[in-house]
Design an enzyme around this catalytic site. Structure first.
Site, PDB file in Angstrom:
ATOM      1  N   ARG A 165       0.916  -1.183   0.004  1.00  0.00           N
ATOM      2  CA  ARG A 165       0.045   0.078   0.041  1.00  0.00           C
ATOM      3  C   ARG A 165       1.061   1.332   0.071  1.00  0.00           C
ATOM      4  NH1 ARG A 165      -5.172   0.450   3.517  1.00  0.00           N
ATOM      5  NH2 ARG A 165      -5.573   1.753   1.558  1.00  0.00           N
ATOM      6  N   ASP A 222      -2.694   9.378   7.164  1.00  0.00           N
ATOM      7  CA  ASP A 222      -1.851   8.370   6.416  1.00  0.00           C
ATOM      8  C   ASP A 222      -0.501   8.626   6.311  1.00  0.00           C
ATOM      9  OD1 ASP A 222      -4.987   7.653   5.670  1.00  0.00           O
ATOM     10  OD2 ASP A 222      -3.935   5.856   5.907  1.00  0.00           O
TER      11      ASP A 222
HETATM   12  O1  MRU Z   1      -7.657   2.688   3.588  1.00  0.00           O
HETATM   13  P1  MRU Z   1      -7.338   2.758   4.889  1.00  0.00           P
HETATM   14  O2  MRU Z   1      -8.678   2.342   5.680  1.00  0.00           O
HETATM   15  O3  MRU Z   1      -6.078   2.084   5.568  1.00  0.00           O
HETATM   16  O4  MRU Z   1      -7.157   4.127   5.198  1.00  0.00           O
HETATM   17  C1  MRU Z   1      -7.366   4.683   6.770  1.00  0.00           C
HETATM   18  C2  MRU Z   1      -7.572   6.137   7.088  1.00  0.00           C
HETATM   19  O5  MRU Z   1      -7.615   7.016   6.051  1.00  0.00           O
HETATM   20  C3  MRU Z   1      -7.594   6.673   8.200  1.00  0.00           C
HETATM   21  O6  MRU Z   1      -8.247   7.576   8.461  1.00  0.00           O
HETATM   22  C4  MRU Z   1      -5.975   6.716   8.520  1.00  0.00           C
HETATM   23  O7  MRU Z   1      -5.160   5.673   8.313  1.00  0.00           O
HETATM   24  C5  MRU Z   1      -5.649   7.174   9.994  1.00  0.00           C
HETATM   25  S1  MRU Z   1      -5.683   5.771  10.933  1.00  0.00           S
HETATM   26  C6  MRU Z   1      -5.018   6.053  12.249  1.00  0.00           C
END
Ligand code: MRU
Length: 381
Positions: free
Chosen positions: A94, A248
């Protein structure tokens, strides 16, 4: 009790190791909220699959999982070649959450000088430290966030409860424990502060509807699920006291990458004078990027947009198509909220403006030195 969320009365972290260092167990988040099932990861391909297919997701949990994945890979083959291959395989899963790179770089740096026989054990211990530090960091972040919320509560007439809007899932399930954006909310609730959460559904994968609503419900935090488009309307009506979201990746200037749709919430919050806070663990800061436009944004499968998953009338898992079969879809998974739209960043070291100087003031030990001014040769008088 370790965490805020008990499942069937049992306190869980979201990832837990086998004592012999051979595997970890995780919660398969793709099955929530309908089914709570755990999965054991015992080989590198299983770790890569779990991250890529989002059995685990959320920046801090992705990082901790990848760290354990590298340790398990070294148990099978501790050579330099295997270390490089496993690091590359995990890094490719990712692209946006920088905690992934941070965690596997940290494990690689720890084990690289070790003799081959010691590497797996050293990597396993380092992954454990990464997981434990996440929990402590989230708790500290939550305390600082709570200190920001308490004065807002005091301004509310007749002790009216505090309404917080959140997007995606930056809670217990996105971390090893407690969460980032939800940490102040759990602490407020635990201390008797009257609090209510507006939960954005968070299309296309609906982390709000399926994960945030589920974990808040498990802990008994009052919440209401709203469509992604409702937030601006609620803010205009004075029904949101603050927005708190996770991150992220955050660039060195305070621009934040978070789940797609976060930027629109920040715009609405600015228009309506609603404080917009971003919860930022230190490992989510990418000191190598000067600004948010350089953050890689993951493009996911368009099927997440054209289809939706849920339970059918017989309570069986089902996927249904929403769009015409011929319709093309695009699926950028994150967007960038400029620091100027952010009221403050919440970190484990306190709060700061979402600016280069704000971040430097809290992380002087981690921030790179400002670039040197161009050298001007001294001219003879
Ligand atoms: O695609 P994801 O579900 O991994 O994305 C998560 C998010 O965007 C959250 O808001 C972010 O990771 C913050 S997690 C503490």
């Amino acid at each position: 009790m370790l965490g805020p969320v008990n499942v069937a009365g049992i306190p869980y972290r979201t990832i837990w190791p086998d004592p012999d260092g051979s595997a970890v167990s995780i919660i398969d988040q793709t099955l929530l909220p309908h089914r709570f099932a755990t999965v054991r990861l015992a080989a590198l391909p299983a770790f890569a699959h779990a991250i890529r297919e989002m059995l685990v997701r959320g920046a801090p949990l992705i990082g901790a999982t990848a760290a354990y994945g590298l340790a398990v890979a070294l148990r099978h083959d501790p050579s330099d070649t295997a270390l490089g291959t496993a690091h590359a395989a995990l890094l490719a899963t990712r692209p946006t959450a920088v905690n992934l790179r941070w965690a596997i770089d940290r494990v690689r740096t720890t084990v690289a000088p070790q003799p081959l026989l010691r590497r797996a054990e050293a990597a396993w211990a380092e992954a454990g430290r990464i997981a434990d530090e996440d929990v402590a960091r989230n708790r500290a972040l939550g305390e600082h966030g709570l200190a920001l919320l308490e004065p807002i509560v005091r301004t509310r007439a007749h002790g009216r409860r505090l309404h917080i809007l959140t997007h995606c899932n930056a809670g217990w399930l996105a971390t090893v424990d407690l969460g980032t954006a939800l940490a102040p909310i759990y602490l407020a609730h635990n201390r008797g502060l009257p609090i209510h959460v507006w939960v954005d559904e968070t299309r296309p994968r609906n982390q709000g509807a399926s994960l945030t609503a589920w974990e808040l419900g498990q802990h008994g935090v009052p919440h209401t699920l709203v469509s992604d488009n409702a937030g601006g309307h609620l803010m205009q009506r004075g029904q949101v006291d603050a927005v708190i979201v996770g991150a992220d990746r955050i660039a060195a200037n305070g621009d934040v990458a978070n789940k797609i749709g976060t930027y629109l919430k920040a715009l609405a919050a600015r228009d309506c004078d609603v404080p917009f806070f971003v919860a930022v663990p230190g490992p989510t800061i990418d000191w190598t990027l000067a600004e948010g436009s350089r953050i890689p944004v993951e493009e996911r499968n368009p099927r997440e947009v054209t289809h939706i998953n849920g339970l059918d009338a017989q309570d069986r898992p089902a996927e249904v198509r929403l769009a015409p079969t011929s319709t093309q879809a695009a699926n950028p998974a994150f967007d960038i909220t400029p620091g100027r739209l952010i009221t403050a960043l919440l970190t484990a070291r306190g709060t700061c403006p979402a600016t280069t100087n704000g971040l430097r003031s809290l992380f002087p030990d981690l921030a790179p030195l400002p670039p040197l001014a161009p050298h001007t040769p001294e001219l003879p008088p």
